[in-house]
Motif scaffolding. Sequence first.
Motif, PDB file in Angstrom:
ATOM      1  N   THR A 214     -19.629   6.142 -12.347  1.00  0.00           N
ATOM      2  CA  THR A 214     -19.173   4.769 -12.614  1.00  0.00           C
ATOM      3  C   THR A 214     -17.885   4.779 -13.430  1.00  0.00           C
ATOM      4  OG1 THR A 214     -21.466   3.992 -12.610  1.00  0.00           O
ATOM      5  CG2 THR A 214     -19.827   2.554 -13.626  1.00  0.00           C
ATOM      6  N   VAL A 215     -17.848   5.626 -14.465  1.00  0.00           N
ATOM      7  CA  VAL A 215     -16.650   5.728 -15.307  1.00  0.00           C
ATOM      8  C   VAL A 215     -15.466   6.216 -14.491  1.00  0.00           C
ATOM      9  CG1 VAL A 215     -15.620   6.983 -17.239  1.00  0.00           C
ATOM     10  CG2 VAL A 215     -17.929   6.047 -17.456  1.00  0.00           C
ATOM     11  N   ALA A 216     -15.675   7.239 -13.640  1.00  0.00           N
ATOM     12  CA  ALA A 216     -14.589   7.788 -12.841  1.00  0.00           C
ATOM     13  C   ALA A 216     -14.024   6.747 -11.878  1.00  0.00           C
ATOM     14  CB  ALA A 216     -15.077   9.014 -12.061  1.00  0.00           C
ATOM     15  N   VAL A 217     -14.917   6.008 -11.216  1.00  0.00           N
ATOM     16  CA  VAL A 217     -14.460   4.999 -10.254  1.00  0.00           C
ATOM     17  C   VAL A 217     -13.741   3.858 -10.972  1.00  0.00           C
ATOM     18  CG1 VAL A 217     -15.229   3.262  -8.586  1.00  0.00           C
ATOM     19  CG2 VAL A 217     -16.200   5.564  -8.520  1.00  0.00           C
ATOM     20  N   LEU A 218     -14.327   3.378 -12.083  1.00  0.00           N
ATOM     21  CA  LEU A 218     -13.725   2.259 -12.800  1.00  0.00           C
ATOM     22  C   LEU A 218     -12.437   2.661 -13.512  1.00  0.00           C
ATOM     23  CD1 LEU A 218     -16.863   0.541 -14.395  1.00  0.00           C
ATOM     24  CD2 LEU A 218     -15.414  -0.378 -12.582  1.00  0.00           C
ATOM     25  N   SER A 219     -12.409   3.864 -14.088  1.00  0.00           N
ATOM     26  CA  SER A 219     -11.277   4.263 -14.927  1.00  0.00           C
ATOM     27  C   SER A 219     -10.134   4.909 -14.149  1.00  0.00           C
ATOM     28  CB  SER A 219     -11.748   5.226 -16.021  1.00  0.00           C
ATOM     29  OG  SER A 219     -12.682   4.604 -16.868  1.00  0.00           O
ATOM     30  N   SER A 220     -10.412   5.462 -12.973  1.00  0.00           N
ATOM     31  CA  SER A 220      -9.375   6.184 -12.244  1.00  0.00           C
ATOM     32  C   SER A 220      -9.207   5.710 -10.807  1.00  0.00           C
ATOM     33  CB  SER A 220      -9.680   7.689 -12.252  1.00  0.00           C
ATOM     34  OG  SER A 220      -9.674   8.202 -13.562  1.00  0.00           O
ATOM     35  N   THR A 221     -10.268   5.810 -10.000  1.00  0.00           N
ATOM     36  CA  THR A 221     -10.119   5.558  -8.565  1.00  0.00           C
ATOM     37  C   THR A 221      -9.679   4.129  -8.273  1.00  0.00           C
ATOM     38  OG1 THR A 221     -11.900   7.157  -8.205  1.00  0.00           O
ATOM     39  CG2 THR A 221     -11.253   5.779  -6.339  1.00  0.00           C
ATOM     40  N   LEU A 222     -10.393   3.129  -8.810  1.00  0.00           N
ATOM     41  CA  LEU A 222     -10.025   1.730  -8.556  1.00  0.00           C
ATOM     42  C   LEU A 222      -8.667   1.363  -9.162  1.00  0.00           C
ATOM     43  CD1 LEU A 222     -13.370  -0.287  -8.884  1.00  0.00           C
ATOM     44  CD2 LEU A 222     -12.045   0.188  -6.831  1.00  0.00           C
ATOM     45  N   PRO A 223      -8.387   1.705 -10.446  1.00  0.00           N
ATOM     46  CA  PRO A 223      -7.069   1.346 -10.992  1.00  0.00           C
ATOM     47  C   PRO A 223      -5.906   1.944 -10.212  1.00  0.00           C
ATOM     48  CG  PRO A 223      -8.572   1.903 -12.760  1.00  0.00           C
ATOM     49  CD  PRO A 223      -9.275   2.242 -11.489  1.00  0.00           C
ATOM     50  N   TYR A 224      -6.001   3.234  -9.835  1.00  0.00           N
ATOM     51  CA  TYR A 224      -4.905   3.837  -9.070  1.00  0.00           C
ATOM     52  C   TYR A 224      -4.703   3.100  -7.748  1.00  0.00           C
ATOM     53  CZ  TYR A 224      -4.863   7.850 -12.250  1.00  0.00           C
ATOM     54  OH  TYR A 224      -4.765   8.650 -13.351  1.00  0.00           O
ATOM     55  N   SER A 225      -5.801   2.748  -7.081  1.00  0.00           N
ATOM     56  CA  SER A 225      -5.694   2.052  -5.792  1.00  0.00           C
ATOM     57  C   SER A 225      -5.073   0.666  -5.971  1.00  0.00           C
ATOM     58  CB  SER A 225      -7.080   1.924  -5.147  1.00  0.00           C
ATOM     59  OG  SER A 225      -7.661   3.186  -4.949  1.00  0.00           O
ATOM     60  N   PHE A 226      -5.549  -0.082  -6.961  1.00  0.00           N
ATOM     61  CA  PHE A 226      -5.019  -1.422  -7.190  1.00  0.00           C
ATOM     62  C   PHE A 226      -3.545  -1.373  -7.597  1.00  0.00           C
ATOM     63  CE2 PHE A 226      -9.508  -3.050  -8.309  1.00  0.00           C
ATOM     64  CZ  PHE A 226      -9.696  -3.502  -7.021  1.00  0.00           C
ATOM     65  N   GLU A 227      -3.197  -0.418  -8.471  1.00  0.00           N
ATOM     66  CA  GLU A 227      -1.819  -0.353  -8.958  1.00  0.00           C
ATOM     67  C   GLU A 227      -0.858   0.069  -7.856  1.00  0.00           C
ATOM     68  OE1 GLU A 227      -1.839   2.101 -12.413  1.00  0.00           O
ATOM     69  OE2 GLU A 227      -2.901   0.617 -13.640  1.00  0.00           O
ATOM     70  N   MET A 228      -1.273   1.000  -6.989  1.00  0.00           N
ATOM     71  CA  MET A 228      -0.411   1.398  -5.879  1.00  0.00           C
ATOM     72  C   MET A 228      -0.156   0.210  -4.961  1.00  0.00           C
ATOM     73  SD  MET A 228       0.650   4.457  -6.171  1.00  0.00           S
ATOM     74  CE  MET A 228       1.242   4.757  -4.510  1.00  0.00           C
ATOM     75  N   MET A 229      -1.168  -0.594  -4.698  1.00  0.00           N
ATOM     76  CA  MET A 229      -1.007  -1.776  -3.868  1.00  0.00           C
ATOM     77  C   MET A 229      -0.063  -2.780  -4.529  1.00  0.00           C
ATOM     78  SD  MET A 229      -2.184  -5.186  -3.400  1.00  0.00           S
ATOM     79  CE  MET A 229      -3.853  -5.427  -3.986  1.00  0.00           C
ATOM     80  N   ALA A 230      -0.216  -2.964  -5.846  1.00  0.00           N
ATOM     81  CA  ALA A 230       0.616  -3.921  -6.563  1.00  0.00           C
ATOM     82  C   ALA A 230       2.072  -3.468  -6.634  1.00  0.00           C
ATOM     83  CB  ALA A 230       0.066  -4.129  -7.974  1.00  0.00           C
ATOM     84  N   LEU A 231       2.300  -2.184  -6.836  1.00  0.00           N
ATOM     85  CA  LEU A 231       3.666  -1.672  -6.954  1.00  0.00           C
ATOM     86  C   LEU A 231       4.475  -1.904  -5.680  1.00  0.00           C
ATOM     87  CD1 LEU A 231       3.094   1.634  -8.938  1.00  0.00           C
ATOM     88  CD2 LEU A 231       4.596  -0.248  -9.612  1.00  0.00           C
ATOM     89  N   ARG A 232       3.806  -1.946  -4.540  1.00  0.00           N
ATOM     90  CA  ARG A 232       4.514  -2.186  -3.281  1.00  0.00           C
ATOM     91  C   ARG A 232       4.900  -3.645  -3.112  1.00  0.00           C
ATOM     92  NH1 ARG A 232       0.623   1.580  -1.188  1.00  0.00           N
ATOM     93  NH2 ARG A 232      -0.710  -0.137  -0.487  1.00  0.00           N
ATOM     94  N   ARG A 233       4.315  -4.551  -3.908  1.00  0.00           N
ATOM     95  CA  ARG A 233       4.506  -5.988  -3.700  1.00  0.00           C
ATOM     96  C   ARG A 233       5.122  -6.708  -4.889  1.00  0.00           C
ATOM     97  NH1 ARG A 233       0.199  -4.169  -0.918  1.00  0.00           N
ATOM     98  NH2 ARG A 233      -0.226  -5.057   1.156  1.00  0.00           N
ATOM     99  N   LEU A 234       5.219  -6.043  -6.031  1.00  0.00           N
ATOM    100  CA  LEU A 234       5.742  -6.693  -7.229  1.00  0.00           C
ATOM    101  C   LEU A 234       7.008  -6.001  -7.719  1.00  0.00           C
ATOM    102  CD1 LEU A 234       2.584  -7.317  -9.461  1.00  0.00           C
ATOM    103  CD2 LEU A 234       3.941  -9.048  -8.279  1.00  0.00           C
ATOM    104  N   PRO A 235       7.982  -6.754  -8.276  1.00  0.00           N
ATOM    105  CA  PRO A 235       9.107  -6.123  -8.970  1.00  0.00           C
ATOM    106  C   PRO A 235       8.608  -5.336 -10.177  1.00  0.00           C
ATOM    107  CG  PRO A 235       9.520  -8.466  -8.573  1.00  0.00           C
ATOM    108  CD  PRO A 235       8.077  -8.218  -8.249  1.00  0.00           C
ATOM    109  N   ARG A 236       9.310  -4.261 -10.526  1.00  0.00           N
ATOM    110  CA  ARG A 236       8.883  -3.429 -11.654  1.00  0.00           C
ATOM    111  C   ARG A 236       8.790  -4.239 -12.940  1.00  0.00           C
ATOM    112  NH1 ARG A 236      12.940   1.336 -11.984  1.00  0.00           N
ATOM    113  NH2 ARG A 236      14.325  -0.338 -11.301  1.00  0.00           N
ATOM    114  N   ARG A 237       9.681  -5.236 -13.104  1.00  0.00           N
ATOM    115  CA  ARG A 237       9.667  -6.042 -14.323  1.00  0.00           C
ATOM    116  C   ARG A 237       8.331  -6.773 -14.452  1.00  0.00           C
ATOM    117  NH1 ARG A 237      10.725 -11.389 -14.864  1.00  0.00           N
ATOM    118  NH2 ARG A 237      11.500 -11.480 -12.734  1.00  0.00           N
ATOM    119  N   VAL A 238       7.909  -7.408 -13.368  1.00  0.00           N
ATOM    120  CA  VAL A 238       6.645  -8.161 -13.396  1.00  0.00           C
ATOM    121  C   VAL A 238       5.474  -7.210 -13.610  1.00  0.00           C
ATOM    122  CG1 VAL A 238       5.130  -9.693 -12.083  1.00  0.00           C
ATOM    123  CG2 VAL A 238       7.618  -9.950 -11.926  1.00  0.00           C
TER     124      VAL A 238
END
Length: 291
Positions: A214-238
């Motif tokens: 649970t810790v691994a999925v919440l702390s690493s797997t999900l955040p990396y996936s969400f952040e990679m998706m966001a980085l493709r759609r948001l300016p770095r400033r935002v």
Amino acid sequence: MRTPSPDSSRPLLAASAVLLALAAQNIGAAFAKQLFPLVGAEGVTALRVGISAAILLALWRPWRRLPSRQDARNLLIYGLGMGCMNLFIYHAFARIPIGIAVAIEVSGPLSVVLFASRRPRDFAWLACMVMGLTLLLPITRHASALDPVGVLWAIGAAVCWALYIVFGKRVSHIESGHAVAWGMTAAALFAVPLGVSHAGSALLSPVILLTGLTVAVLSSTLPYSFEMMALRRLPRRVFGILVSAAPAIAALAGWLILDERLGLQQWLAIALVMFASAGSAATTDRSAAAA
């Protein structure tokens, strides 16, 4: 009623993904803190990093394209920085509130940005960060009492986060998923033997393994996936402004799950660090765009 177009909804979805990533990461940290009495910070680090490495290796299969010798050396340092950062911040979590530890840790990447700049406005963000840390750290008469060892662990995590960014930049030309998978594997080669030597067979307990997953999925797997998706759609400033909310979200997770209550001065200090981080992200990105 007018329905938003798909293009107009993408930034909102991406911003939501960043906030979900931060929430998942800090909820995972709160669950991890509950394991410290059972397997220690070393054991929890081994579970988080080891399980995350296994998931990322299975997902990306980076061995299909091996790195060069120079890249392998940088990936090793990048991974060791990642592993030490996790170990150090968990030691800090064991001794001081999560929100305070994350506020101190954030000073690492913020310092990388600010110390590389020569613009006058960045010295204002630096002064804001220093003011927040001065209010937070137990170095003044009016500061709240904190375990000094926990504070030192958080400072060590900040240094490791700075190294993680510097060497992460050096391997940024590698496909992002492959770089993270190799880096997490290098972190596991350091963290797993240390955790096994500290906690031994307790790590194989079904309850601890399930909580570690649970810790691994919440702390690493999900955040990396969400952040990679966001980085493709948001300016770095935002993106940078949203990520600056990490200390507040960590403090809220600590309050809701662990009943960690902070004083008014500690909340003010966290707000100053967040303001410095958000301001630095906003002005740095604007300057880069102008250049």
